[in-house]
Design a protein around this motif. Structure first.
Motif, PDB file in Angstrom:
ATOM      1  N   ARG A  63     -12.058   3.776   9.310  1.00  0.00           N
ATOM      2  CA  ARG A  63     -11.902   2.389   8.521  1.00  0.00           C
ATOM      3  C   ARG A  63     -10.793   1.692   8.673  1.00  0.00           C
ATOM      4  N   ILE A  64     -10.125   1.806  10.127  1.00  0.00           N
ATOM      5  CA  ILE A  64      -8.785   1.015  10.036  1.00  0.00           C
ATOM      6  C   ILE A  64      -9.282   0.166  11.178  1.00  0.00           C
ATOM      7  N   TYR A  65      -8.978  -1.226  10.923  1.00  0.00           N
ATOM      8  CA  TYR A  65      -9.642  -2.510  11.725  1.00  0.00           C
ATOM      9  C   TYR A  65      -8.320  -3.029  12.420  1.00  0.00           C
ATOM     10  N   PHE A  66      -6.929  -2.886  11.595  1.00  0.00           N
ATOM     11  CA  PHE A  66      -5.769  -3.701  12.250  1.00  0.00           C
ATOM     12  C   PHE A  66      -4.736  -2.962  12.482  1.00  0.00           C
ATOM     13  N   GLY A  70       0.681  -1.312  -0.020  1.00  0.00           N
ATOM     14  CA  GLY A  70       0.227   0.046   0.139  1.00  0.00           C
ATOM     15  C   GLY A  70       1.073   1.157   0.034  1.00  0.00           C
ATOM     16  N   ILE A  71       0.160   2.402   0.030  1.00  0.00           N
ATOM     17  CA  ILE A  71       0.700   3.578  -0.094  1.00  0.00           C
ATOM     18  C   ILE A  71       0.742   4.554   1.434  1.00  0.00           C
ATOM     19  N   GLU A 106      -8.047  -0.559   2.244  1.00  0.00           N
ATOM     20  CA  GLU A 106      -8.601  -0.064   3.534  1.00  0.00           C
ATOM     21  C   GLU A 106      -7.138   0.474   4.130  1.00  0.00           C
ATOM     22  N   SER A 107      -7.369   1.010   5.396  1.00  0.00           N
ATOM     23  CA  SER A 107      -5.997   1.801   6.042  1.00  0.00           C
ATOM     24  C   SER A 107      -5.501   0.642   7.176  1.00  0.00           C
ATOM     25  N   PHE A 108      -4.385   0.821   7.313  1.00  0.00           N
ATOM     26  CA  PHE A 108      -3.688  -0.082   8.363  1.00  0.00           C
ATOM     27  C   PHE A 108      -2.684   0.903   9.243  1.00  0.00           C
ATOM     28  N   LEU A 109      -2.813   0.617  10.359  1.00  0.00           N
ATOM     29  CA  LEU A 109      -1.512   1.403  11.165  1.00  0.00           C
ATOM     30  C   LEU A 109      -0.417   0.462  11.412  1.00  0.00           C
ATOM     31  N   VAL A 110       0.695   0.640  11.057  1.00  0.00           N
ATOM     32  CA  VAL A 110       1.886  -0.065  11.063  1.00  0.00           C
ATOM     33  C   VAL A 110       2.772   0.597  12.103  1.00  0.00           C
ATOM     34  N   TYR A 111       3.181  -0.098  13.052  1.00  0.00           N
ATOM     35  CA  TYR A 111       4.115   0.284  14.043  1.00  0.00           C
ATOM     36  C   TYR A 111       5.518  -0.254  13.647  1.00  0.00           C
TER      37      TYR A 111
END
Length: 166
Positions: A112-115, A46-47, A66-71
């Motif tokens: 709309r961030i689920y993970f 993704g971007i 969809e959007s994701f949070l990456v730590y």
């Protein structure tokens, strides 16, 4: 004749208000937005749409449908708009444990961030997207000036100084 038009408009506005309230209740209370991913996924492509820099880690918001949070605990150097492939552990976001407090899970679900993903590896596939390149230039310019008013009003980051007359 005039009385008939005002009577019709009153019912029209009443119906419009009721439909608006019904729509708001359905979209806010009934989370019918479903995700196409599950906890068994291993990677996404993704971007990067947003980067939040913390003291010990960075939080990358990655959009791929969809959007994701990456730590990112290694604090690697990425820019907004880079296309990346992320390998990691997918985790559902926990809700609040105390009743009647801010619910971070519901807040992220509204975006709309689920993970969230604890990354193991990130590979940069492509650098920059035109829109995000322009956004990066604006952010770098404002950070170079280092004016708290510009940060607060244009980037929505930071606070106004406490001795501010505004």
């Amino acid at each position: 004749m005039i009385y008939g038009f005002t009577y019709i408009f009153k019912y029209f506005y009443l119906c419009l208000i009721l439909l608006t309230i019904l729509y708001c209740l359905i979209t806010l209370k009934l989370h019918f937005f479903k995700t196409n991913y599950n906890s068994n996924c291993k990677h996404i492509v993704g971007i990067i749409t947003n980067i939040k820099k913390k003291k010990n880690f960075n939080i990358l918001e990655i959009k791929c449908g969809e959007s994701f949070l990456v730590y990112d605990y290694e604090k690697e150097k990425y820019n907004i708009g880079d296309t990346v492939k992320v390998f990691g552990h997918f985790k559902r976001i926990d809700g609040n444990s105390n009743f009647n407090l801010f619910n971070y899970r519901n807040y992220l679900m509204s975006k709309r961030i689920y993970f969230k993903i604890d990354k193991t590896k990130i590979y940069k596939i492509k650098s920059g997207h035109l829109f995000y390149s322009i956004k990066n230039l604006i952010i770098k310019r404002i950070n170079k000036i280092n004016n708290p008013y510009l940060n607060a009003f244009f980037l929505s980051t930071g606070m106004l100084p406490t001795n501010s007359p505004v």
